[in-house]
Design an enzyme around this catalytic site. Sequence first.
Site, mmCIF file in Angstrom:
data_model
loop_
_atom_site.group_PDB
_atom_site.id
_atom_site.type_symbol
_atom_site.label_atom_id
_atom_site.label_comp_id
_atom_site.label_asym_id
_atom_site.label_seq_id
_atom_site.Cartn_x
_atom_site.Cartn_y
_atom_site.Cartn_z
ATOM 1 N N ARG A 21 0.851 -1.197 0.000
ATOM 2 C CA ARG A 21 0.000 0.000 0.000
ATOM 3 C C ARG A 21 0.882 1.241 0.000
ATOM 4 N NH1 ARG A 21 -2.416 -0.149 6.239
ATOM 5 N NH2 ARG A 21 -0.377 -0.362 7.237
ATOM 6 N N GLU A 44 -3.181 7.310 6.928
ATOM 7 C CA GLU A 44 -1.820 7.491 7.459
ATOM 8 C C GLU A 44 -0.846 8.026 6.421
ATOM 9 O OE1 GLU A 44 -0.597 3.830 9.302
ATOM 10 O OE2 GLU A 44 -1.749 4.243 11.110
ATOM 11 N N GLU A 82 -7.414 4.474 15.408
ATOM 12 C CA GLU A 82 -7.066 3.051 15.490
ATOM 13 C C GLU A 82 -6.371 2.817 16.829
ATOM 14 O OE1 GLU A 82 -4.731 1.800 12.128
ATOM 15 O OE2 GLU A 82 -6.032 2.796 10.696
ATOM 16 N N TRP A 105 3.600 -6.058 13.172
ATOM 17 C CA TRP A 105 4.643 -5.380 12.383
ATOM 18 C C TRP A 105 5.889 -4.971 13.149
ATOM 19 C CZ3 TRP A 105 4.829 -0.754 14.875
ATOM 20 C CH2 TRP A 105 3.639 -0.240 15.408
ATOM 21 N N GLN A 133 -2.470 -11.080 8.914
ATOM 22 C CA GLN A 133 -3.115 -12.255 9.520
ATOM 23 C C GLN A 133 -2.654 -12.483 10.955
ATOM 24 O OE1 GLN A 133 -1.215 -16.089 7.815
ATOM 25 N NE2 GLN A 133 -1.517 -14.742 6.068
#
Length: 645
Positions: free
Chosen positions: A106, A145, A327, A335, A376
């Site tokens: 992204r 972001e 968030e 991450w 995931q």
Amino acid sequence: MSARTLGVCYYPEHWPRTVWQQDAQRMAEAGLTWVRIGEFAWSRLEPSQGDYRFEWLDEAIEVLGNAGLRVVLGTPTATPPRWIVDKHPDMLARDAQGHPRGFGSRRHYCFSHEGYKAEAVRITRKLAQRYGKNPHVAAWQTDNEYGCHATTISYSDAARSAFQGWLRARYGGDGNAGDIGALNAAWGNVFWSMEYDDFDQIDLPNLTVTEPNPAHSLAFRRFSSDQVVAFNRAQVDIIRTHSDAPIAHNYMGKITDFDHFAVGADLDIASWDAYPLGFLDESTSFDLAHKEKFSRQGDPDFQAFHHDLYRAVGQAGTAGGRWWVMEQQPGPVNWAPHNPAPLDGMVRLWTWEAFAHGAEAVCYFRWRQAPFAQEQMHAGLLRPDSADAAGMVEARAVAAELREAPAVAPVQSPVALMFDYDADFAWKVQPHGHGLSYFELVFATYRALRSLGLSVDIVPPNLRDFTGYAVLLMPGVMHVPDTLKHAVNAAQIPVVLGPRTAARDSEMSIPVPLPPAWDGLDMTVTAVESLAPGTPVPLPAGGAFTGYRERVETCAEVVETCADGWPAWVRDGHLSYLTGWGDAPALQRILGLICAQAGLETAALPDGVRRRDTGHERFWFNYDTVAHEVAGSVLPPISVTRAAL
Ligand code: GAL
């Protein structure tokens, strides 16, 4: 006093339609108010050029809205689908080595690419036209972001030509033609024969043999920041023509490559994304013992710093002070180098801490853990099999508490700490010592203030009215315009400057007369040095200067001297100047003295314990795994305690 609410980030496009209804009901039953959707869904909204598929989003909004939820609709421009990249192959950002930052994750776009900007505007218009008056769409989010994954700065051809245009306008002689002589003089390009004949010759400041001219690099950072502002504004302008709902952006913690105040000025709500455990683990500035102690709680000041920063960014906005956590980490992230689970009670603690600092809403990221693709291993409120995950239990608990608890009354804090993105750019261009960073200097100052039990307002560099503040701190603000110096002097409150405050002119040169050249402060910085790790300069009264310090000449009062005889703390009337980067004991001690002299009530709080005063209450947060007794109250491990003031 406005109501405090909870929400969640949801991706209906990830799940069969058959579960939307049940999901929506469960969200509402859990006490959530907001559901943010849509921000990565472009490939499902427009699978090929002009082939718009909005029916599924119509239905999702309808289902969520009918369950009583209020929708935050994101523009999907952080994830341009593959066909857009194929259409505009040169829209990809380029890294400093000139390599394209390719498709497959992204944020793979360059803010300067006009073709991509037009695509972003087009999809935003389609969404705004379709949902601008939808009663369930109660807020908007632009993109996602900005700047995350180091994406503010791009060394693409599009950036190069836009930068040249930006320079022409800035060094304008006669309008947009530009005056190349003015640029050469401002940057000092006579040095190393770097003079240009034309703006078209100016490359981006990468791929040079050794470091580029810092003035060139600073200009490029300012330009890159302006490109983000312009990209965001293009979306805001469109949304506003179709919708009256407030517009937010979700900034990411510790991303300082663009001016959030400038983006925020176009928005109604500032919001940020809080991942306390990821931030702590990822950071290289916390020592190992601290990381071990707080690995499942997060750093006790990091979230609060951002809450206070985004409250200020919200104040720059059109609605004057609205801000959210868009968030909130609800469990392990995926991450950071290591991704532990939070201790029980931390999700609740983080949520209440945001409210105590003035957040209107806290939204958890994400509803259901996705068993596929990059995230995931990232927890949600639900497990992939839809059973409640640990975070859900705490979200429910907060929702129940919110129904009973008194509202949080916002109040001006007694201490103002300036944060200047432009100074951060300047420090990045010229840190003068490995690892020296403006963010870390301001954060170290913030931590010292909070360890003294003080509530802090972060203030922007364009503030000129300091009424109501008892103390102002502005370490490291590299360029201080005269108007700010005058406003600070007019305030007459105790002010803490240095190190490196007013150290450069607006073009990144050392001013003569030498810094800080501040009326009323009889002091001159005559030399500076950076200090290697392990070579602190002790302060006989306690603590040390590390990393960076300055040698000064002064006829004013030298309140403290370094062990080697250099002045450490100079005071002239209401102005104090610290000549070095104090370590934690030094900052806590010196700022404690200054704040106490200003009449503020300070306390030496235990590691992990923090307090925050609101209009009517004192909140205590204990990030520690042991109880602490403070001011006669016992604070249980991992706890939030509220007491009437
Ligand atoms: C944020 C981002 C989300 C998600 C999350 C995972 O930075 O906005 O889309 O990736 O991180 O922690």
